[in-house]
Design an enzyme around this catalytic site. Structure first.
Site, PDB file in Angstrom:
ATOM      1  N   CYS A 199       0.801  -1.122  -0.017  1.00 52.57           N
ATOM      2  CA  CYS A 199       0.005  -0.118   0.058  1.00 52.57           C
ATOM      3  C   CYS A 199       0.593   1.217   0.137  1.00 52.57           C
ATOM      4  O   CYS A 199       0.297   2.280  -0.110  1.00 52.57           O
ATOM      5  CB  CYS A 199      -0.831  -0.035   1.208  1.00 52.57           C
ATOM      6  SG  CYS A 199      -1.787  -1.721   1.294  1.00 52.57           S
ATOM      7  N   HIS A 216      -2.670   7.496   6.072  1.00 54.68           N
ATOM      8  CA  HIS A 216      -2.996   6.269   5.486  1.00 54.68           C
ATOM      9  C   HIS A 216      -4.527   5.599   5.921  1.00 54.68           C
ATOM     10  O   HIS A 216      -5.094   5.335   5.104  1.00 54.68           O
ATOM     11  CB  HIS A 216      -2.099   5.397   5.898  1.00 54.68           C
ATOM     12  CG  HIS A 216      -2.047   4.202   5.400  1.00 54.68           C
ATOM     13  ND1 HIS A 216      -1.952   3.923   3.800  1.00 54.68           N
ATOM     14  CD2 HIS A 216      -2.066   2.702   5.746  1.00 54.68           C
ATOM     15  CE1 HIS A 216      -1.882   2.726   3.527  1.00 54.68           C
ATOM     16  NE2 HIS A 216      -2.008   1.970   4.562  1.00 54.68           N
ATOM     17  N   GLU A 253      -1.275   4.759  13.687  1.00 55.43           N
ATOM     18  CA  GLU A 253      -0.571   5.994  12.914  1.00 55.43           C
ATOM     19  C   GLU A 253      -1.043   7.230  13.757  1.00 55.43           C
ATOM     20  O   GLU A 253      -0.330   8.301  13.767  1.00 55.43           O
ATOM     21  CB  GLU A 253      -1.480   5.900  11.544  1.00 55.43           C
ATOM     22  CG  GLU A 253      -1.298   7.461  10.726  1.00 55.43           C
ATOM     23  CD  GLU A 253      -1.787   7.343   9.425  1.00 55.43           C
ATOM     24  OE1 GLU A 253      -1.520   8.199   8.572  1.00 55.43           O
ATOM     25  OE2 GLU A 253      -2.717   6.492   9.065  1.00 55.43           O
ATOM     26  N   LYS A 294     -10.109   7.427   2.509  1.00 53.69           N
ATOM     27  CA  LYS A 294     -10.442   6.031   2.215  1.00 53.69           C
ATOM     28  C   LYS A 294     -11.856   5.608   2.442  1.00 53.69           C
ATOM     29  O   LYS A 294     -12.535   4.584   1.796  1.00 53.69           O
ATOM     30  CB  LYS A 294      -9.353   5.030   2.590  1.00 53.69           C
ATOM     31  CG  LYS A 294      -7.945   5.031   2.209  1.00 53.69           C
ATOM     32  CD  LYS A 294      -7.204   3.940   2.839  1.00 53.69           C
ATOM     33  CE  LYS A 294      -5.639   4.027   2.324  1.00 53.69           C
ATOM     34  NZ  LYS A 294      -4.980   5.301   2.492  1.00 53.69           N
ATOM     35  N   HIS A 319      -9.956   1.510  -0.150  1.00 57.03           N
ATOM     36  CA  HIS A 319      -8.687   1.333  -0.123  1.00 57.03           C
ATOM     37  C   HIS A 319      -7.949   0.811  -1.491  1.00 57.03           C
ATOM     38  O   HIS A 319      -8.197  -0.228  -1.796  1.00 57.03           O
ATOM     39  CB  HIS A 319      -7.860   0.174   1.060  1.00 57.03           C
ATOM     40  CG  HIS A 319      -6.458   0.334   1.296  1.00 57.03           C
ATOM     41  ND1 HIS A 319      -5.716   1.096   0.493  1.00 57.03           N
ATOM     42  CD2 HIS A 319      -5.939  -0.142   2.138  1.00 57.03           C
ATOM     43  CE1 HIS A 319      -4.449   0.870   0.991  1.00 57.03           C
ATOM     44  NE2 HIS A 319      -4.564   0.161   2.241  1.00 57.03           N
ATOM     45  N   PHE A 327       1.889  -3.587   3.797  1.00 51.50           N
ATOM     46  CA  PHE A 327       2.324  -4.972   4.358  1.00 51.50           C
ATOM     47  C   PHE A 327       3.650  -5.045   4.252  1.00 51.50           C
ATOM     48  O   PHE A 327       4.207  -4.630   3.242  1.00 51.50           O
ATOM     49  CB  PHE A 327       1.346  -5.954   3.681  1.00 51.50           C
ATOM     50  CG  PHE A 327       0.101  -6.117   4.265  1.00 51.50           C
ATOM     51  CD1 PHE A 327      -0.560  -5.331   5.164  1.00 51.50           C
ATOM     52  CD2 PHE A 327      -0.938  -7.036   3.668  1.00 51.50           C
ATOM     53  CE1 PHE A 327      -1.829  -5.533   5.742  1.00 51.50           C
ATOM     54  CE2 PHE A 327      -2.104  -6.990   3.976  1.00 51.50           C
ATOM     55  CZ  PHE A 327      -2.808  -6.296   4.762  1.00 51.50           C
TER      56      PHE A 327
END
Length: 419
Positions: free
Chosen positions: A169, A309, A320, A341, A346, A405
């Site tokens: 991502c 994010h 975050e 998002k 996403h 990831f």
């Protein structure tokens, strides 16, 4: 040769978008600011047996204008359709005349987190049903994730640096950051940078659902993605692409280009922690933001807005939040942060670039995009999330976060252009 930190300045002069909320950057921005959501029940395949039945699909899309022939279009995967089209729209938006440009000085960094999942799934079905002799000779070039970047350079004869980033991502944020470095190093005058993703297929939805990563709020798709909300239960898959045109300032000025903003900083770190979980207290993300600020020569209190994010996952959103508090300290109380998002889903490898478009629009219009579906405050996520409605306010410097990831962290910083 010029080096990082030299006098070379990098500006953004074009943007192309493919999303569930529009195929034009301006229309996409309008829908985001109005609080619209592109998430619905999946229509491209039967989801009756799936735990997650919702996604942000791109519909009514025709990539043909960006491709040289219908045959080329048929020989490419959907993720390449999105990426090449977004690059084509960015080229048009930039006003760059390729007939007059030195194409040796124009490069492409267009990444994908997964690549041609449509092709992988379809060709595997053919292999099982009809045998290896019926597998398409185009299978490999269709599915490899570098092909969107390669094809765009081929179709438009762009002979500068070319690669495809892949960091889950964080993919397209890394693409933009590395493109910025490339121009700063004097290795290109213009770079097309971004990401593309097309994973709303049975295998993609099934795989992410098996990880328990996806929201199962199937009865209310428009409310399913709810970043930083106490009742969040996972992310919602999105698809599409975004490409930005990064350009050396003097090159842009010489051709009279319109400038959206200036890219001034980039951070890139690893959590070195876990395959999917963020480092405790967002430590890796915090180091990434600090690096970006240091490279930009910007103090934390100068930042106006962070596009987080913020995926709507229970652990990721908390990490975050902790990272932002760690980096920005007392300024956190005055700092606006939002995740878009909730509207776009996403978009995985395309997420950072599509969110960079929103950062640029925020700089241009002095409007902050909202975090929609924020209804239940979470005491562990206690920042100003610009809840549910866009907000007018001066915007001078934006931070764009992406975390993937594998522990990949990327952050880019843009500021309002001052000649």
């Amino acid at each position: 040769m010029p080096t990082i930190g030299s006098d070379i300045r990098v500006v953004i002069t074009g943007a192309g978008v493919v999303s569930s909320l529009g195929l034009e950057a301006e229309q996409f921005w309008k829908n985001i600011v109005e609080g619209r959501c592109g998430i619905h029940r999946i229509s491209s395949f039967d989801v009756s047996q799936y735990d997650c039945k919702i996604a942000a699909e791109v519909t009514n899309f025709d990539a043909a204008p960006a491709f040289p022939t219908p045959k080329e279009l048929r020989r490419t995967d959907r993720f390449s359709h999105f990426g090449v089209y977004a690059g084509y729209k960015a080229l048009l938006d930039s006003g760059l005349d390729l007939e007059k440009a030195d194409r040796d000085e124009i490069g492409v960094f267009l990444g994908s987190g997964i690549g041609g999942l449509y092709t992988t799934e379809e060709q595997h079905k053919i292999l099982l049903a009809k045998g290896p002799g019926r597998v398409s000779p185009f299978m490999i070039p269709m599915l490899i994730l570098n092909m969107a970047s390669g094809l765009f350079s081929m179709y438009y004869k762009l002979r500068g640096p070319n690669l495809a980033t892949c960091s889950a991502c964080a993919t397209s944020t890394h693409a933009m950051g590395e493109a910025w470095r490339t121009i700063k190093m004097g290795d290109a005058k213009v770079m097309f940078a971004g990401g593309t993703e097309a994973t709303i297929v049975p295998l993609g939805i099934g795989g992410f659902a098996a990880m328990r990563a996806l929201s199962t709020r199937n009865d209310d798709p428009q409310k399913a993605s709810r970043p930083f909300d106490a009742q969040r239960d996972g992310f919602v898959m999105g698809e599409g692409a975004a490409v930005l045109v990064l350009e050396e300032l003097e090159h842009a000025k010489a051709r009279g280009a319109r400038i959206y903003g200036e890219l001034v900083g980039y951070g890139n770190t690893a959590d070195a922690n876990h395959m999917t979980a963020p480092a405790p207290e967002g430590e890796g993300a915090a180091r990434c933001m600090r690096r970006a600020l240091r490279s930009a020569g910007i103090r934390p209190e100068q930042v106006s807005y962070i596009n987080a994010h913020g995926t709507s996952t229970p652990g990721g959103d908390v990490a975050e939040t902790q990272a932002i508090k760690s980096v920005f300290g007392e300024h956190t109380r005055n700092l606006a942060v939002s995740s878009t998002k909730g509207a776009t889903g996403h978009m995985l490898g395309a997420a950072g670039a599509i969110e960079m478009v929103l950062c640029l629009k925020a700089l241009q219009h002095n409007v902050l995009p909202p975090t929609i579906n924020y209804e239940h405050p979470d005491p562990l996520c206690d920042l100003d999330w610009v809840p549910n409605q866009a907000r007018e306010c001066p915007v001078e410097i934006t931070v764009n976060n992406s975390f993937g990831f594998g522990g990949h962290n990327a952050c880019v910083i843009a500021r309002k252009f001052r000649g």
